[in-house]
Scaffold this motif. Structure first.
Motif, PDB file in Angstrom:
ATOM      1  N   GLY A   1      -3.720  -4.721  -6.026  1.00 41.17           N
ATOM      2  CA  GLY A   1      -4.718  -3.714  -5.668  1.00 41.17           C
ATOM      3  C   GLY A   1      -5.516  -4.133  -4.446  1.00 41.17           C
ATOM      4  O   GLY A   1      -5.744  -3.332  -3.528  1.00 41.17           O
ATOM      5  N   ARG A   2      -5.927  -5.398  -4.401  1.00 37.23           N
ATOM      6  CA  ARG A   2      -6.636  -5.903  -3.216  1.00 37.23           C
ATOM      7  C   ARG A   2      -5.740  -5.847  -1.988  1.00 37.23           C
ATOM      8  O   ARG A   2      -6.180  -5.462  -0.902  1.00 37.23           O
ATOM      9  CB  ARG A   2      -7.113  -7.342  -3.444  1.00 37.23           C
ATOM     10  CG  ARG A   2      -8.323  -7.469  -4.320  1.00 37.23           C
ATOM     11  CD  ARG A   2      -8.998  -8.848  -4.209  1.00 37.23           C
ATOM     12  NE  ARG A   2      -8.108  -9.974  -4.093  1.00 37.23           N
ATOM     13  CZ  ARG A   2      -7.728 -10.772  -5.103  1.00 37.23           C
ATOM     14  NH1 ARG A   2      -8.184 -10.539  -6.315  1.00 37.23           N
ATOM     15  NH2 ARG A   2      -6.925 -11.795  -4.890  1.00 37.23           N
ATOM     16  N   PHE A   3      -4.491  -6.232  -2.159  1.00 34.09           N
ATOM     17  CA  PHE A   3      -3.549  -6.191  -1.050  1.00 34.09           C
ATOM     18  C   PHE A   3      -3.406  -4.758  -0.532  1.00 34.09           C
ATOM     19  O   PHE A   3      -3.480  -4.503   0.668  1.00 34.09           O
ATOM     20  CB  PHE A   3      -2.189  -6.747  -1.489  1.00 34.09           C
ATOM     21  CG  PHE A   3      -1.116  -6.606  -0.439  1.00 34.09           C
ATOM     22  CD1 PHE A   3      -1.014  -7.531   0.585  1.00 34.09           C
ATOM     23  CD2 PHE A   3      -0.227  -5.545  -0.468  1.00 34.09           C
ATOM     24  CE1 PHE A   3      -0.038  -7.398   1.570  1.00 34.09           C
ATOM     25  CE2 PHE A   3       0.745  -5.408   0.501  1.00 34.09           C
ATOM     26  CZ  PHE A   3       0.841  -6.337   1.528  1.00 34.09           C
ATOM     27  N   ARG A   4      -3.181  -3.812  -1.451  1.00 33.48           N
ATOM     28  CA  ARG A   4      -2.998  -2.412  -1.059  1.00 33.48           C
ATOM     29  C   ARG A   4      -4.234  -1.863  -0.381  1.00 33.48           C
ATOM     30  O   ARG A   4      -4.135  -1.165   0.644  1.00 33.48           O
ATOM     31  CB  ARG A   4      -2.618  -1.569  -2.276  1.00 33.48           C
ATOM     32  CG  ARG A   4      -1.243  -1.924  -2.825  1.00 33.48           C
ATOM     33  CD  ARG A   4      -0.882  -1.215  -4.149  1.00 33.48           C
ATOM     34  NE  ARG A   4      -1.377   0.133  -4.213  1.00 33.48           N
ATOM     35  CZ  ARG A   4      -2.243   0.567  -5.147  1.00 33.48           C
ATOM     36  NH1 ARG A   4      -2.684  -0.246  -6.099  1.00 33.48           N
ATOM     37  NH2 ARG A   4      -2.638   1.809  -5.147  1.00 33.48           N
ATOM     38  N   ALA A   5      -5.395  -2.169  -0.901  1.00 31.05           N
ATOM     39  CA  ALA A   5      -6.647  -1.701  -0.291  1.00 31.05           C
ATOM     40  C   ALA A   5      -6.801  -2.286   1.105  1.00 31.05           C
ATOM     41  O   ALA A   5      -7.210  -1.584   2.036  1.00 31.05           O
ATOM     42  CB  ALA A   5      -7.843  -2.058  -1.160  1.00 31.05           C
ATOM     43  N   GLY A   6      -6.456  -3.562   1.250  1.00 28.39           N
ATOM     44  CA  GLY A   6      -6.546  -4.211   2.552  1.00 28.39           C
ATOM     45  C   GLY A   6      -5.587  -3.625   3.582  1.00 28.39           C
ATOM     46  O   GLY A   6      -5.828  -3.724   4.792  1.00 28.39           O
ATOM     47  N   ARG A   7      -4.520  -3.010   3.120  1.00 26.40           N
ATOM     48  CA  ARG A   7      -3.557  -2.370   4.014  1.00 26.40           C
ATOM     49  C   ARG A   7      -3.836  -0.878   4.197  1.00 26.40           C
ATOM     50  O   ARG A   7      -3.051  -0.157   4.785  1.00 26.40           O
ATOM     51  CB  ARG A   7      -2.134  -2.540   3.451  1.00 26.40           C
ATOM     52  CG  ARG A   7      -1.622  -3.970   3.472  1.00 26.40           C
ATOM     53  CD  ARG A   7      -1.379  -4.429   4.919  1.00 26.40           C
ATOM     54  NE  ARG A   7      -0.978  -5.812   5.001  1.00 26.40           N
ATOM     55  CZ  ARG A   7       0.237  -6.214   5.342  1.00 26.40           C
ATOM     56  NH1 ARG A   7       1.171  -5.345   5.638  1.00 26.40           N
ATOM     57  NH2 ARG A   7       0.507  -7.487   5.414  1.00 26.40           N
ATOM     58  N   GLY A   8      -4.970  -0.406   3.639  1.00 25.27           N
ATOM     59  CA  GLY A   8      -5.359   0.991   3.831  1.00 25.27           C
ATOM     60  C   GLY A   8      -4.710   1.976   2.882  1.00 25.27           C
ATOM     61  O   GLY A   8      -4.760   3.185   3.118  1.00 25.27           O
TER      62      GLY A   8
END
Length: 174
Positions: free
Chosen positions: A163-170
């Motif tokens: 989830g953090r990864f996805r959020a960081g990628r927009g």
């Protein structure tokens, strides 16, 4: 990345660990952890999709078809504009049009004119589509989602990290 038969699943050796070793041996130490992470995610996705596709095949569904049917089943009145469905599924309009056409051909959805916008269509889940997606969901829940092969703590950590990864990628706004 290619693997020889000696480093494949039958040997018990992890081909991603070997690739990481090779990355390091070739002087790419800084990139090796990221390569291993990305390759692990991609391989996990392949493993899950292969399993899911095999389970959905008897229903005449692909995962993309399943996702659209399930999305419509959750929607108010089991209907949604094509545009909104595409946004929710993050699918290109051309791909969604093709997907919806195949589901309509199978009488699982109906495409109706949007009374608020003559240029767009609304997808409506049929009773056959609702019954099919419910049956397929029972199988996926039992065979995949409830039996993912990780502890509940590992699943929670995995979902949080991704989830953090996805959020960081927009992918979404946290």
């Amino acid at each position: 990345m290619t693997t020889s038969p000696a480093s494949g699943p039958a040997s018990g050796r992890d081909p991603i660990a070997e690739a990481r070793r090779q990355w390091t041996a070739h002087g790419w130490e800084q990139a090796a952890p990221g390569m291993a992470a990305v390759t692990s995610i991609m391989r996990a996705q392949q493993l899950l999709l292969t399993q899911i596709d095999a389970l959905l095949r008897p229903f005449g569904l692909t995962f993309a078809r399943f996702e659209l049917l399930r999305l419509l089943s959750f929607a108010s009145e089991q209907r949604m504009t094509m545009r909104r469905a595409g946004q929710r599924l993050q699918v290109h309009p051309t791909s969604l049009t093709s997907l919806a056409a195949r589901l309509a051909d199978d009488a699982l959805v109906e495409r109706v004119a949007n009374p608020d916008d003559g240029r767009s269509a609304i997808l409506v889940l049929t009773s056959a589509g609702a019954a099919l997606v419910d049956e397929a969901t029972e199988v996926l829940n039992r065979e995949v989602f409830e039996a993912i092969g990780l502890s509940s703590d590992d699943v929670a950590v995995l979902v949080e990290v991704l989830g953090r990864f996805r959020a960081g990628r927009g992918d979404f706004a946290p």
